[in-house]
Write a protein that holds these residues in place. Structure first.
Motif, PDB file in Angstrom:
ATOM      1  N   VAL A   7       0.863  -1.180   0.000  1.00  0.00           N
ATOM      2  CA  VAL A   7       0.000   0.000   0.000  1.00  0.00           C
ATOM      3  C   VAL A   7       0.898   1.228   0.000  1.00  0.00           C
ATOM      4  N   LEU A   8       0.655   2.142  -0.924  1.00  0.00           N
ATOM      5  CA  LEU A   8       1.403   3.388  -1.018  1.00  0.00           C
ATOM      6  C   LEU A   8       0.420   4.537  -0.898  1.00  0.00           C
ATOM      7  N   MET A   9       0.791   5.555  -0.119  1.00  0.00           N
ATOM      8  CA  MET A   9      -0.029   6.757  -0.001  1.00  0.00           C
ATOM      9  C   MET A   9       0.864   7.964  -0.256  1.00  0.00           C
ATOM     10  N   TRP A  10       0.386   8.875  -1.119  1.00  0.00           N
ATOM     11  CA  TRP A  10       1.153  10.061  -1.505  1.00  0.00           C
ATOM     12  C   TRP A  10       0.253  11.280  -1.408  1.00  0.00           C
ATOM     13  N   ASN A  11       0.744  12.343  -0.775  1.00  0.00           N
ATOM     14  CA  ASN A  11      -0.047  13.559  -0.626  1.00  0.00           C
ATOM     15  C   ASN A  11       0.087  14.494  -1.842  1.00  0.00           C
TER      16      ASN A  11
END
Length: 110
Positions: free
Chosen positions: A99-103
């Motif tokens: 899982v990758l999260m980028w703002n």
């Protein structure tokens, strides 16, 4: 700044293309996340994330998400990859558990 999975913190202001995370001793296509940063208003900012997840190539920028060199609309779900946008983050999840999260600015979490 980078915080590793084991808790070490590094400050690295480089602006090239860097391998952010990958699967050790496995083919490139299995799991590989690369980032590219640029300077915006004197601050390093992540402007591109390139990922290979189980042979699928995904590229994220602030304006466009590409899957295998084709622009896609969000939310996207196919080939074991789900990409969605919330008010704060773009989230990429794969069936292999990554899982990758980028703002869409200066923060990325795997």
């Amino acid at each position: 700044h980078f915080k590793t999975f084991d808790g070490d913190i590094f400050s690295f202001p480089g602006l090239c293309n860097y391998v952010f995370a990958s699967h050790c001793n496995a083919p490139y296509e299995d799991f590989n996340i690369q980032i590219r940063r640029i300077v915006v208003e004197n601050a390093p900012t992540i402007n591109r994330i390139t990922m290979k997840l189980e042979g699928v190539a995904a590229e994220l920028t602030k304006d466009v998400v590409m899957i295998n060199s084709n622009s896609v609309q969000l939310p996207y779900s196919q080939s074991g990859i789900m990409i969605e946008k919330s008010s704060i983050y773009v989230k990429v999840a794969s069936k292999m558990g990554i899982v990758l999260m980028w703002n869409e600015d200066d923060s990325i979490l795997v």
